[in-house]
Scaffold this active site. Structure first.
Site, PDB file in Angstrom:
ATOM      1  N   LYS A   1      -9.312  -7.180   7.994  1.00  0.00           N
ATOM      2  CA  LYS A   1      -8.324  -6.751   8.996  1.00  0.00           C
ATOM      3  C   LYS A   1      -8.794  -7.349  10.308  1.00  0.00           C
ATOM      4  O   LYS A   1      -9.927  -7.079  10.744  1.00  0.00           O
ATOM      5  CB  LYS A   1      -8.271  -5.234   9.104  1.00  0.00           C
TER       6      LYS A   1
ATOM      7  N   SER B   1       0.870  -1.162   0.000  1.00  0.00           N
ATOM      8  CA  SER B   1       0.000   0.000   0.000  1.00  0.00           C
ATOM      9  C   SER B   1       0.913   1.219   0.000  1.00  0.00           C
ATOM     10  O   SER B   1       1.710   1.390   0.918  1.00  0.00           O
ATOM     11  CB  SER B   1      -0.862  -0.038   1.270  1.00  0.00           C
TER      12      SER B   1
ATOM     13  N   GLY C   1      -3.638  -4.234   6.180  1.00  0.00           N
ATOM     14  CA  GLY C   1      -2.614  -3.902   7.164  1.00  0.00           C
ATOM     15  C   GLY C   1      -2.948  -2.596   7.847  1.00  0.00           C
ATOM     16  O   GLY C   1      -3.724  -1.788   7.327  1.00  0.00           O
TER      17      GLY C   1
ATOM     18  N   ASP D   1     -13.485  -2.238   2.978  1.00  0.00           N
ATOM     19  CA  ASP D   1     -12.560  -2.351   4.111  1.00  0.00           C
ATOM     20  C   ASP D   1     -13.336  -1.864   5.339  1.00  0.00           C
ATOM     21  O   ASP D   1     -13.992  -2.648   6.042  1.00  0.00           O
ATOM     22  CB  ASP D   1     -11.307  -1.509   3.808  1.00  0.00           C
TER      23      ASP D   1
ATOM     24  N   LYS E   1      -2.903   4.794  -2.502  1.00  0.00           N
ATOM     25  CA  LYS E   1      -3.850   5.599  -1.734  1.00  0.00           C
ATOM     26  C   LYS E   1      -4.282   6.750  -2.627  1.00  0.00           C
ATOM     27  O   LYS E   1      -3.447   7.323  -3.360  1.00  0.00           O
ATOM     28  CB  LYS E   1      -3.161   6.139  -0.468  1.00  0.00           C
TER      29      LYS E   1
ATOM     30  N   ASP F   1      -7.116   2.840  -3.033  1.00  0.00           N
ATOM     31  CA  ASP F   1      -7.826   2.847  -1.750  1.00  0.00           C
ATOM     32  C   ASP F   1      -8.107   4.291  -1.362  1.00  0.00           C
ATOM     33  O   ASP F   1      -7.188   5.072  -1.125  1.00  0.00           O
ATOM     34  CB  ASP F   1      -6.965   2.168  -0.676  1.00  0.00           C
TER      35      ASP F   1
ATOM     36  N   LYS G   1      -0.958  -1.017  -4.467  1.00  0.00           N
ATOM     37  CA  LYS G   1      -2.195  -0.299  -4.112  1.00  0.00           C
ATOM     38  C   LYS G   1      -1.838   1.155  -3.875  1.00  0.00           C
ATOM     39  O   LYS G   1      -0.926   1.458  -3.105  1.00  0.00           O
ATOM     40  CB  LYS G   1      -2.795  -0.944  -2.868  1.00  0.00           C
TER      41      LYS G   1
ATOM     42  N   GLU H   1     -10.919   0.389  -3.430  1.00  0.00           N
ATOM     43  CA  GLU H   1     -11.227   0.068  -2.032  1.00  0.00           C
ATOM     44  C   GLU H   1     -11.927   1.249  -1.340  1.00  0.00           C
ATOM     45  O   GLU H   1     -11.458   2.381  -1.414  1.00  0.00           O
ATOM     46  CB  GLU H   1      -9.894  -0.264  -1.336  1.00  0.00           C
TER      47      GLU H   1
END
Ligand code: OSB
Ligand code: MG
Length: 376
Positions: free
Chosen positions: A263, A136, A291, A239, A164, A189, A162, A214
C-alpha cells in the site's frame, strides 16, 4: 526543477455506498485528506489514506492533517524539488507519519509526470497495460449476504475474492464459500485479529486451499508470523507489518511471509513502494496492491503503481462504484468482464479530477504559499 507555487490541503467527507466491516470495526463514510499542488499553471493531487481512527495503523486523518500543515507542507514549499523521488529526502527528519508523507510525495510524482508529459505509470517504471483485479469483501451480517456479494463480484469478472475474517467469522465461512466455489482464487485478511493460542485453529485453514492468509497476527510483528508460517501450508501475506524496504527484507529473510501487500500510503510514498516492489522481485516474492477505500485520486495512483512488473497477483484495486455513488474523478474507474483495469496511457494519472464536486464535499481547507522566488 519543480517550482511549487501553492499547496492546498482539504478534508472531504464522503459516504460509502456500502458499509465496510473489518476485524477492527465498521466504516460507513470516509473523512479524507486531499492535497493539491499548484506549479506554474499545472495542478497535481494526492490522497492521504489515513483512516478516521488509528485502528489500522497509528495514523488517522487528524494526525495527518496537523503533520502536513506544520511539518511536511512547509518543507515541500521550502525545498528544492528535482522530482517525486527527491521528496523523501525533504521529509527525512520527520519520523513516521508515512500516510501523510505519501499524499504529498505522490502529488509531486503526479506533477512530474505532467511536466515530463508522460503517464504516471510510465514514470514509476510500469510495464503492464492492464492490471488484474480482486475484491476485498467485508464481514457481512449473515453468511447469505456474503454469498450474494461473492456471486455478484464473480459475475462482474473479479479474479480473486478476499474475505475479511476474525475469530467467529472464519472457518465456517471459508467452508461454505469453498463448497459453492471450489476453484476460485480465495484469500482471507484478518487485520491482526489472531494470537499464538490460535495457531492450531489457523492451521485447519490449509484444507480450504487459500491463496494466502493476510496479516493474521500483530500489526507490528515479523517473528511470530515466521513461527506461524512454519506451521501452516497456506502462504502468509503481510500488510500492516511492512513499513518499508528493510521490513520487506527482514520479513522475507525470516520467512514471515511468502507474499507482500504493498500500500503506497503505508510505506510512505511511491519511492518506498517501488523499493519494496524491487526487493521482493529480486527475491522471488510476488506482490499485489492493497486498497484503503480510496477515492478516485488515490485509486488512480494505485492503478499506476500496479502496472509495475512484480504486481503479479490480483490487487484490491476495484471499480469506483463499489465504494462511491459518485467518484471525484472522470472517467470513474471501471473493471472489464475479464476482471482487469486498463492502465491509462495519457499524461499524468490519466484521470480528470472533478474540482467542483470536491468543493461540494469539502468541510475544511488550508493553503500555504511559496515565498517569492528570486529569479536569475
Ligand atoms: O487490510 O487491506 C486492508 C480497508 C481498510 C483498511 C485496511 C484494509 C482494507 C481493505 C479494503 O481490505 C481494500 C479496498 O477495497 O480498498
Ligand atoms: Mg490487509
Amino acid at each position: 526543477m519543480l517550482n511549487i507555487d501553492a499547496f492546498h490541503m482539504r478534508e472531504i467527507n464522503m459516504p460509502l455506498a456500502y458499509p465496510f466491516e473489518t476485524s477492527f470495526g465498521v466504516t460507513t463514510g470516509r473523512r479524507i485528506l486531499l492535497v493539491e499542488i499548484e506549479s506554474e499553471g499545472l495542478t497535481a493531487w494526492g490522497e492521504c489514506v489515513a483512516g478516521e481512527h488509528p485502528y489500522y495503523s497509528d495514523e488517522m486523518i487528524d494526525t495527518a492533517w496537523i503533520i502536513t500543515e506544520t511539518e511536511l507542507a512547509p518543507r515541500l514549499l521550502d525545498g528544492e524539488i528535482e522530482s517525486g523521488g527527491s521528496v523523501p529526502g525533504l521529509f527525512r527528519q520527520v519520523r513516521g507519519h508515512r500516510m501523510a508523507k505519501a499524499a504529498l510525495e505522490n502529488a509531486v510524482w503526479d506533477l512530474e509526470a505532467q511536466v515530463e508529459k508522460v503517464s504516471l505509470a510510465h514514470l514509476l517504471g510500469g510495464t503492464r497495460k492492464v492490471i488484474p483485479c480482486g475484491v476485498s469483501i467485508g464481514i457481512q451480517p449473515t453468511l447469505e449476504q456474503l454469498m450474494d456479494k461473492i456471486a455478484t463480484e464473480l459475475e462482474a469478472g473479479y479474479q480473486r475474492i478476499k474475505l475479511k475474517c476474525k475469530p467467529g467469522w472464519d472457518s465456517h465461512v471459508f467452508e461454505a464459500v469453498r463448497k459453492r466455489w471450489p476453484d476460485i482464487l480465495l484469500s482471507c485478511d484478518a487485520n491482526s485479529a489472531y494470537r499464538m493460542k490460535d495457531f492450531d485453529h489457523i492451521a485447519t485453514w490449509d484444507q480450504f486451499n487459500l491463496l494466502m492468509a493476510e496479516q493474521p497476527l500483530w500489526y507490528d510483528d515479523f517473528y511470530f508470523h515466521s513461527m506461524l508460517q512454519k506451521r501452516i501450508k497456506t502462504a502468509i501475506c503481510l500488510d500492516e507489518s511492512i513499513r518499508n524496504r528493510r521490513d520487506a527484507l527482514a520479513a522475507i529473510d525470516m520467512a514471515s511471509c511468502r507474499i507482500i501487500n504493498i500500500k503506497v500510503g503505508r510505506v510512505g510514498g511511491f519511492s518506498e513502494a517501488i523499493a519494496v516492489h524491487n526487493v521482493a522481485e529480486e527475491r522471488g516474492i510476488p506482490v499485489w496492491c492493497g486498497g484503503m477505500l480510496e477515492t478516485g485520486v488515490g485509486r488512480a495512483h494505485n492503478i499506476a503503481l500496479s502496472s509495475l512488473p512484480n504486481f503479479s497477483l490480483p490487487g484490491d484495486v476495484s471499480a469506483s462504484a463499489r465504494y462511491w455513488a459518485q467518484d471525484i474523478i472522470e472517467p470513474e474507474v471501471t473493471v472489464s468482464k475479464e476482471g482487469e483495469i486498463d492502465v491509462p496511457t495519457g499524461v499524468g494519472s490519466g484521470f480528470k479530477v472533478l474540482r467542483d464536486r470536491i468543493e461540494e464535499l469539502t468541510v475544511r481547507r488550508h493553503t500555504l504559499r511559496a515565498k517569492a522566488r528570486v529569479t536569475a
